[in-house]
Structures are given as structure tokens and as C-alpha cells.
Design an enzyme around this catalytic site. Structure first.
Site, short mmCIF file in Angstrom:
data_model
loop_
_atom_site.label_atom_id
_atom_site.label_comp_id
_atom_site.label_asym_id
_atom_site.label_seq_id
_atom_site.Cartn_x
_atom_site.Cartn_y
_atom_site.Cartn_z
N LYS A 1 0.86 -1.18 0.00
CA LYS A 1 0.00 0.00 0.00
C LYS A 1 0.89 1.23 0.00
O LYS A 1 2.04 1.17 0.44
CB LYS A 1 -0.89 0.03 1.25
CG LYS A 1 -2.12 0.91 1.13
CD LYS A 1 -3.28 0.18 0.49
CE LYS A 1 -4.53 1.03 0.40
NZ LYS A 1 -5.71 0.26 0.06
P1 NAD Z 1 -13.64 7.93 -2.24
O1 NAD Z 1 -12.65 8.98 -1.96
O2 NAD Z 1 -14.19 7.80 -3.61
O3 NAD Z 1 -14.92 8.11 -1.26
C1 NAD Z 1 -14.78 8.24 0.12
C2 NAD Z 1 -16.14 8.63 0.67
O4 NAD Z 1 -16.08 8.65 2.10
C3 NAD Z 1 -16.60 10.03 0.25
O5 NAD Z 1 -17.99 9.99 -0.05
C4 NAD Z 1 -16.35 10.86 1.49
O6 NAD Z 1 -17.20 11.98 1.58
C5 NAD Z 1 -16.66 9.86 2.57
N1 NAD Z 1 -16.08 10.22 3.86
C6 NAD Z 1 -14.81 10.61 4.14
N2 NAD Z 1 -14.68 10.88 5.44
C7 NAD Z 1 -15.88 10.68 6.00
C8 NAD Z 1 -16.39 10.80 7.33
N3 NAD Z 1 -15.60 11.17 8.34
N4 NAD Z 1 -17.69 10.49 7.54
C9 NAD Z 1 -18.49 10.11 6.54
N5 NAD Z 1 -18.06 9.97 5.28
C10 NAD Z 1 -16.78 10.25 5.00
O7 NAD Z 1 -12.99 6.56 -1.73
P2 NAD Z 1 -13.35 5.09 -2.16
O8 NAD Z 1 -12.46 4.67 -3.27
O9 NAD Z 1 -14.83 4.95 -2.30
O10 NAD Z 1 -12.87 4.28 -0.86
C11 NAD Z 1 -13.66 4.16 0.31
C12 NAD Z 1 -13.11 3.05 1.17
O11 NAD Z 1 -13.08 1.83 0.42
C13 NAD Z 1 -11.68 3.23 1.68
O12 NAD Z 1 -11.57 2.62 2.94
C14 NAD Z 1 -10.85 2.46 0.67
O13 NAD Z 1 -9.60 2.04 1.20
C15 NAD Z 1 -11.78 1.29 0.42
N6 NAD Z 1 -11.52 0.58 -0.83
C16 NAD Z 1 -11.59 1.21 -2.03
C17 NAD Z 1 -11.37 0.48 -3.20
C18 NAD Z 1 -11.49 1.11 -4.56
O14 NAD Z 1 -11.39 0.37 -5.55
N7 NAD Z 1 -11.76 2.40 -4.68
C19 NAD Z 1 -11.06 -0.88 -3.13
C20 NAD Z 1 -11.03 -1.50 -1.88
C21 NAD Z 1 -11.26 -0.76 -0.74
#
Ligand code: NAD
Length: 423
Positions: free
Chosen positions: A113
Site C-alpha cells: 500500500k
Molecule cells: P472515495 O474517496 O471515492 O470516497 C470516500 C467517501 O467517504 C466520500 O464519499 C467521502 O465523503 C466519505 N467520507 C470521508 N470521510 C468521512 C467521514 N468522516 N464520515 C463520513 N463519510 C466520510 O474513496 P473510495 O475509493 O470509495 O474508498 C472508500 C473506502 O473503500 C476506503 O476505505 C478504501 O480504502 C476502500 N476501498 C476502495 C477500493 C477502490 O477500488 N476504490 C477498493 C477497496 C477498498
């Protein structure tokens, strides 16, 4: 008093949570338990300085990390996160969870990561590009298609991956598409990648609901985080006729017991940057979001969002971890005691890395598959792995998370044992 090792966990941190998870599965590892220390320390952790000339002429330094937690089963794989709160310890935990996730779905990768401590919302596009290119160049000594393959994570996207691929390629003297995944389709990206994580969250939620006798078209769903993962999971839930009754992001929390219009909400977020201000819903308090009556709760924002008090309030029967590590140690125990089924992150959100794997395979052969083919293969791999985890949980009488860790840790440590120690 001796100085602290960077491996000493901050109590309650994601790394602390991960180490406790490993301790929990150790009694199930049999003879392989002699290798378990391997899982408690990364293979290598690189910290880099990223000096940038800002648009106003100032020079600013950012801190970047790439941690390769374990490479026993193949090259490192895991995203790159841009966030002002990123720390080495956080990246350590996230890299370890990638080791477990890649082994849980049985794709031939280790875990890695990366992260840059910066607030991308306060950087211009040019500054963001400079940060990305310098970061890529600095970690260039440890990444590559057979060494470690970054991908998007929080606040990084296909454009960031395109800059990373271009920078690495320029330094190598030839186009190397397979160095990152999550690229634009024009540059060797895969169809279906953008929606893959949310799709996988939906698939595992649907499968769990079926096993619990819960009809999806009568289910009420709450989703925290309305970014890539949360919004796609919500969209697919709505398409399956579930009612998405509550949504929360960093701008606010919404509730509509009749079901939110997800495409309209997605458009609102594209236009305004967050869910706050969406008209067809009632705005609710941040903490009240957790107590909204629902059947399925999907935390898909950041790690550690569900703590003990929030876990006490959750009304769902099923919680599916869209984010990495959204449920802390205390909350996990509370949910277990309350009989709420938790589908752990390492299987629930593995869809993204599975399609990243497809992208990497397609890049090696420069032969690309159709989106239908990708979605079918994703479903076969993810649900196949999930059913194995469900069966193991039944056989061992343990929660799904422990079962997933038992399967994954056995795969990693078996590889460790077969490779042996050098020298
Ligand atoms: P992103 O940046 O697209 O979205 C993050 C979302 O979380 C946004 O809507 C933001 O407003 C919200 N958020 C942030 N802080 C917050 C808070 N304190 N309270 C409420 N909402 C809050 O990110 P993403 O790609 O959707 O990733 C989200 C999670 O999924 C992360 O933990 C990431 O590691 C995990 N993840 C993502 C992927 C991927 O392919 N994008 C794959 C596996 C895991």
C-alpha cells in the site's frame, strides 16, 4: 527506556486492530503458526520526501510511503491514498490487509500500500500532477509489474494512475502499462474496473442476504461514504430494488424511508461535491445516521468509523464492510455479541483488486476482454472465495472474519514455508 520500533502499534489504531486479528487466527494455523511473525512485520517500508514547487513559487515538501507487507505469494499489490491524515502506521495496516485480501480471494499477489500525506482538495491539478510524478519516481526503485503494482485508493483515480504509468515508463525508457492498475481504458485499463469494488460489495451483500433468508427487494440499506465504493454499491442495491434509506458522507447525512433516488443523488454529488443539500431527503445528525432502521449497513468511507457506541446503535442484521477496516476492535466484539453478521473487508471489497488482477493480466498479453466477461469472472472468483469462507466459518464455528483470515494466513504462510528462508 529503549526507543519505540515503528512496528509498535498505537492502541486502537488500524495496525493494532490488524495485529489482534492475526493473534486471533494463530491457534487455527497448526504447524504454520511457527511462521506467524512474518505476518506481523512488513518486508519493507519506504519513506520518501516529495519536494514540489507550488503554483505561487513556494517550495513545499510532502511525505510519501510505500509499504510492501508480504511478497510470498507474488508481487505487491495495493492502492495509493492521498490524505492529510496518512501516516506510516496507517499504510502499514492497509498493506497488511492487502496481503490478507489477495490471499483470501486467491489471486497471485502479496500485499502493499502507498500514501502521500497531502490534501488533494487544496492542490491545483498541476500541483497534484507534480506530487504524483515525484512520488512515483521516488518509489520507482521498489515498484514494477513483477515487483509491486499500485492502484487507486482514497482521493486517487485513473488520471493519477495515468501520470504514475507515464512517469515510471519515462524513467524505464519504454511504455510499461502493467506497473499500475486502475488506469484509463485508453492506456491499458480494464473495462469494469471503476465499478468493480462497489459491485463486489453488492455481490457479497446479496449472497449473505440470501443465506439469511433476507429478500433484497424488501431490504432497507444504509451506506456511509458515497464515493467510488459507496455510491456504486448503493446504485446496484437500488437496481436490485432494495431501498437505500440513509446515506452519509463527509458533508452530511440523509434519510428517506421511502428510498433515496440514487442516480439523482449521484448527480447531486457530481454537481456539488457531497450529499449535503440534496432536496429529496431529510438531513439527519451525524450520529443519528447509525441508528436509522435498516437491514443492511454498508460502511464505505474510511477505517475506524464504526466504534463501540456506533455499533450499539446499528439496527441492521447484516453489515458489509465496503471500506478497509471500518469496524474497530471494540465494535467488532459488540456486533458479534448483538448477533449482527459482519462480512469482512478482505472479501467484501476485494472486487477492485480482482479486476486490477484482470487488468494486469490483460496488459501482459495486450489483449483485452469485454465488460461482460470481466463481470462474470469477477463474480465467479469473488463469490467462490466467499462461499469457501462461509463454509470454513461454519466448520470452525467462528465469525466470517476469522474464517477469512484462517484461509488467507494459511495460504501466505504455506507459500512462505515452501519458498524457505534465504540464506
Ligand atoms: P472515495 O474517496 O471515492 O470516497 C470516500 C467517501 O467517504 C466520500 O464519499 C467521502 O465523503 C466519505 N467520507 C470521508 N470521510 C468521512 C467521514 N468522516 N464520515 C463520513 N463519510 C466520510 O474513496 P473510495 O475509493 O470509495 O474508498 C472508500 C473506502 O473503500 C476506503 O476505505 C478504501 O480504502 C476502500 N476501498 C476502495 C477500493 C477502490 O477500488 N476504490 C477498493 C477497496 C477498498
Amino acid at each position: 527506556m529503549s526507543a519505540l520500533s515503528y512496528l509498535d502499534p498505537t492502541p486502537g489504531s488500524p495496525w493494532d486492530t490488524y495485529l489482534a486479528q492475526v493473534d486471533q487466527v494463530t491457534p487455527h494455523l497448526g504447524k504454520l503458526a511457527r511462521w506467524v511473525e512474518t505476518l506481523k512485520r512488513p518486508k519493507r517500508a519506504l519513506i520518501v520526501d516529495i519536494p514540489i514547487e507550488m503554483d505561487n513559487g513556494d517550495v513545499r515538501h510532502f511525505e510519501g510511503y510505500r509499504v510492501q507487507h508480504n511478497l510470498s505469494r507474488g508481487p505487491g499489490k495495493g492502492g495509493v491514498r492521498y490524505h492529510p491524515a496518512v501516516t506510516l502506521e496507517e499504510v502499514l495496516a492497509l498493506s497488511a490487509w492487502m496481503t490478507i485480501k489477495n490471499a483470501a480471494v486467491n489471486i497471485p499477489y502479496g500485499g502493499a500500500k502507498g500514501g502521500v500525506r497531502c490534501d488533494p482538495k487544496k492542490l491545483s491539478l498541476k500541483e497534484l500532477e507534480k506530487v504524483t510524478r515525484r512520488f512515483t519516481s521516488e518509489i520507482g526503485i521498489v515498484i514494477g509489474p513483477t515487483k509491486d503494482i499500485p492502484a487507486p485508493d482514497v482521493n486517487t483515480n485513473a488520471q493519477v494512475m495515468a501520470w504514475m504509468m507515464d512517469t515510471y515508463s519515462a524513467n524505464q525508457g519504454g511504455t510499461v502499462t502493467g506497473v499500475v492498475t486502475g488506469k484509463p481504458v485508453e492506456l491499458g485499463g480494464s473495462l469494469g474496473r471503476v465499478k468493480a469494488t462497489g459491485r463486489g460489495v453488492f455481490l457479497t451483500a446479496r449472497e449473505s442476504a440470501k443465506g439469511m433468508g433476507m429478500a433484497l427487494d424488501e431490504a432497507r440499506v444504509a451506506v456511509q461514504g458515497f464515493g467510488n465504493v459507496g455510491s456504486i454499491a448503493a446504485e446496484l442495491m437500488a437496481q436490485a430494488h432494495a431501498k437505500v434509506v440513509a446515506v452519509q458522507d463527509h458533508t452530511g447525512s440523509l434519510r428517506n424511508d421511502a428510498g433515496l433516488n440514487i442516480p439523482a443523488l449521484m448527480q447531486h454529488v457530481r454537481d456539488s461535491g457531497g450529499v449535503a443539500g440534496y432536496a429529496e431527503a431529510e438531513a439527519v445528525d451525524e450520529e443519528d445516521f447509525w441508528g436509522v432502521p435498516c437491514d443492511i449497513m454498508i460502511p464505505a468511507a474510511l477505517e475506524g468509523q464504526v466504534d463501540g457506541p456506533r455499533a450499539q446503535r446499528i439496527r441492521a442484521r447484516l453489515l458489509v464492510e465496503g471500506a478497509n477496516g471500518p469496524v474497530n476492535r471494540e465494535a467488532d466484539q459488540v456486533l458479534l455479541e448483538r448477533g449482527i453478521t459482519v462480512v469482512p473487508d478482505v472479501i467484501a471489497n476485494a472486487g477492485g483488486v480482482v479486476v486490477s488482477y484482470f487488468e494486469w493480466v490483460q496488459d501482459f498479453s495486450s489483449f483485452f476482454w469485454s465488460e461482460d466477461e470481466i463481470n462474470l469472472r469477477l463474480e465467479a472468483i469473488q463469490l467462490g472465495a466467499f462461499r469457501d469462507i462461509q463454509q470454513r466459518a461454519l466448520a470452525l464455528s467462528v465469525p466470517l472474519r476469522t474464517a477469512a483470515y484462517v484461509i488467507a494466513c494459511q495460504r501466505v504462510l504455506q507459500a512462505r514455508e515452501e519458498r524457505g528462508l534465504y540464506p
